[in-house]
Structure formats: C-alpha cells, structure tokens
Design an enzyme around this catalytic site. Structure first.
Site, PDB file in Angstrom:
ATOM      1  N   CYS A 155      45.904  41.625  37.234  1.00 29.08           N
ATOM      2  CA  CYS A 155      46.100  43.010  36.838  1.00 29.08           C
ATOM      3  C   CYS A 155      47.469  43.175  36.196  1.00 29.08           C
ATOM      4  O   CYS A 155      48.113  42.190  35.818  1.00 29.08           O
ATOM      5  CB  CYS A 155      45.939  43.927  38.051  1.00 29.08           C
ATOM      6  SG  CYS A 155      47.006  43.473  39.448  1.00 29.08           S
ATOM      7  N   SER A 159      45.910  43.331  48.559  1.00 34.96           N
ATOM      8  CA  SER A 159      44.949  42.369  48.009  1.00 34.96           C
ATOM      9  C   SER A 159      44.330  41.572  49.143  1.00 34.96           C
ATOM     10  O   SER A 159      44.984  41.306  50.156  1.00 34.96           O
ATOM     11  CB  SER A 159      45.642  41.391  47.050  1.00 34.96           C
ATOM     12  OG  SER A 159      46.002  42.026  45.845  1.00 34.96           O
ATOM     13  N   HIS A 167      41.329  44.550  45.490  1.00 36.78           N
ATOM     14  CA  HIS A 167      42.699  44.826  45.058  1.00 36.78           C
ATOM     15  C   HIS A 167      42.882  46.335  44.952  1.00 36.78           C
ATOM     16  O   HIS A 167      42.008  47.023  44.427  1.00 36.78           O
ATOM     17  CB  HIS A 167      42.994  44.138  43.722  1.00 36.78           C
ATOM     18  CG  HIS A 167      42.761  42.664  43.788  1.00 36.78           C
ATOM     19  ND1 HIS A 167      43.641  41.811  44.423  1.00 36.78           N
ATOM     20  CD2 HIS A 167      41.727  41.899  43.369  1.00 36.78           C
ATOM     21  CE1 HIS A 167      43.153  40.574  44.357  1.00 36.78           C
ATOM     22  NE2 HIS A 167      41.998  40.609  43.732  1.00 36.78           N
ATOM     23  N   SER A 177      46.644  39.966  41.783  1.00 33.66           N
ATOM     24  CA  SER A 177      45.215  39.717  42.034  1.00 33.66           C
ATOM     25  C   SER A 177      44.887  38.342  42.618  1.00 33.66           C
ATOM     26  O   SER A 177      45.523  37.928  43.576  1.00 33.66           O
ATOM     27  CB  SER A 177      44.377  40.065  40.798  1.00 33.66           C
ATOM     28  OG  SER A 177      44.571  41.433  40.459  1.00 33.66           O
TER      29      SER A 177
END
Length: 343
Positions: free
Chosen positions: A79, A237, A250, A65
């Site tokens: 994440c 991302s 994302h 992320s």
C-alpha cells in the site's frame, strides 16, 4: 475527504514460476535467502516487520502490507506510495540465476487510489503501469490482457494478466478462487480499535495480537495461525496461515480516508457466508468491493453467495462486472454501499 493522507488501497502482484528439477521445486522460491528478499523489497520501498511459515509457504508482514512465498508462486501486496512493479525484474533475476526457475505467469490487480496524484512512477496511471509491465515481463508470456472493470461509483478494478502456454493448462485444473475485499468509510467507533494508546509500552507484535482478539479478527477463520502487527500510532496488518491457504488483512483507520482490506484463498465448499459476515461486522464500511478471481470460469453460485451474505448486514448491492482473461481465468467485481448515510 482529506486533501492527502496515507494510501490504503493496495497494489497486488502474483508471479508463478516453473523449473525442470522436481526435487528442487519442493522448496523452490522458499530457498531465496532473506538478504535477497530484502533487496527485492528495497526496490519496492518497504521492509519486513514480522514473519511466519509452515510446511507449505512463508508469510511476511511488511511495513506496507504482505508477502507470501510458495515454492513456485510469490504474492506481494503493498500500500502507500510503494513501487510494487519494480520488484519484477529482481524477482525474475534471483529466481532464474539462483534457483533455475522461469516466470510463466503474472497477474497485477488494484482498486482506484484515494490519492492517485501522490503515486510515483510507474503507478501514476493504469496506462503507465500496463506499459511498464509490457516492457518488463518476458516475451514467452504471450497471452496478455489489461482491463479496467467499472462500477456505478468512481471505484474501478484494474487487472493485468500475462501467461504462457504451460501455465494455461496448469491453472485450468485449479478450482480455487482468490477473493480481494476493499472497504472504505469504516465505522469510526470500530476503526478506533486500530489505534494504539500513546506510550503503551508494547511491541508491534503484542499490540497486534491484542487488536486481533479485541476486534474478533481471530474468529474469521479459527483454524488459521495468525501473524499480526500493530503500527504506531495506528494501523494494523495480519497474515493468517491455514495449511497451504493464506488470508490477510490491512487497516488504515484514520478518519477521512479510512480503509481496510481482506484477502483469502478458498473453494466454493467453504463457509463463505461466515467469513464475509465477520469481515463486514468487524469494519461496518460505507463502501465495499469484492473481486473474485477464479480459474474455472464464472461461478454464479459464488457471486450470489457474496451478495446474499452482505446485503442482510446493511450493504446494498450496487454493481457487478465480469471479465475473462486468456490463460488466466475470470474475474467478477461486485460493489456495495451502506444503506445508512455516510458522515
């Protein structure tokens, strides 16, 4: 549903600091050297893969992320099975001992994990997260509240806030909102665009740029400068920077646990309808939640705009929850589900 897979749902931490030296505050947290940032991220168990900055802030794409560093504010969103809350103590230490800054506000948010049993401590439950936060943050952040905002589905929105008195007066003058969108059950054909071709010979940056243009992500905010990255064999991302505002996306595209998130800062005067419609069109999710955080109280105009933007695109309004947080504004949590049947 897969028994286990990559956890797309992010944990998000936002910390605000203050200091006594106005000249020093011009750069503030941006003066942290890269080695210090790496040590902080090592505690979380992620790394920097790409970075960009302007005169207002620095934006880092992470292996899991994103990270945004402003002079007096830092936002980390991670994440997978990262241990985000373990960044708090090193951040407080570096900010205080290296920069003379003191923590004055903390906000932690997340959705409901797809694979909750795979999460390490302290993310094993919201109760554990709150207990860890209560023990970690300094006592001057005395205005505290933890809340689980429900919906008609199994998906809930988890919020913890803590502020001191100085941040209370600062935040109430701020009329911006932060919008966090979480989407599951992505359209399989659209999700395929976030897979790389085997042996494509491209870097993560060049493959990411291709995905940005192929999917239309660059059209969400044409004014933003985009720093993007494509993972191998799949995943994507991006961070967008537009003046002092950020946006971030994302994507975990694997079938069975596909997930995408979009987050941005904005004001009520922005073309929110355009942004929301582009996001929905890019992913066509089976379920979608929108969490809007505002320091100026509930905005009926804002959450009705959200509903009016996405319902014509086949997403049916399911639920709405609202809550207020002491010295930290309000949160509106809305959920939607596709009218088509999920496969």
């Amino acid at each position: 549903m897969a028994v286990s897979g990559f956890e797309g749902f992010e944990k998000r931490l936002e910390l605000h600091f203050f200091g006594d030296d106005p000249a020093f505050l011009q750069m503030g947290l941006r003066k942290l050297d890269f080695e210090s940032l790496q040590e902080i991220l090592q505690a979380v168990q992620c790394t920097v893969v790409s970075a960009v900055g302007n005169s207002y802030f620095d934006a880092y794409v992470l292996s899991e992320s994103s990270l945004f560093v402003y002079p007096t504010k830092i936002i980390i969103k991670t994440c997978g099975t990262t241990q985000l809350l373990k960044s708090i103590l090193p951040l407080i230490y570096y900010a205080h001992h290296h920069l003379g800054l003191t923590l004055c506000s903390c906000r932690y948010t997340r959705g409901s994990f797809i694979f909750p049993k795979s999460q390490p401590f302290p993310h094993t439950s919201f109760k554990d997260e709150v207990a860890y936060l209560e023990q970690t943050i300094p006592t001057n952040l005395c205005y505290r509240k933890a809340s689980i905002m429900p919906s008609k589905s199994s998906h809930s929105w988890h919020v913890f806030t803590a502020s001191d008195e100085s941040h209370m007066s600062y935040d109430l003058e701020n009329e911006l909102f932060t919008m966090e969108i979480c989407m599951t059950g992505l359209d399989p054909i659209l999700a395929r665009k976030f897979f790389r071709r085997p042996g494509d010979g491209k870097t993560g940056d060049s493959a990411g740029k291709e995905m940005t243009e192929l999917t239309g992500i660059n059209e969400i905010n044409p004014e933003a400068y985009i720093c993007d990255f494509a993972f191998d064999p799949c995943g994507y991302s991006m961070n967008g920077i537009d003046g002092d505002w950020y946006s971030t996306i994302h994507v975990t595209p694997e079938d069975g646990y596909s997930y995408a998130s979009f987050e941005c800062v904005g004001s009520i005067n922005d073309d929110l309808v355009h942004v929301l419609r582009k996001v929905v069109q890019i992913f066509r999710p089976a379920t979608m939640s929108v969490s809007t955080t505002s320091s100026s109280g509930y905005s009926n105009e804002l959450w009705t705009q959200v509903m009016g933007a996405v319902e014509p695109l086949g997403l049916k309004y399911r639920s709405c929850a609202m809550d207020q947080f002491p010295a930290a504004g309000s949160v509106v949590f809305q959920t939607f589900a596709a009218r088509r049947k999920s496969t």
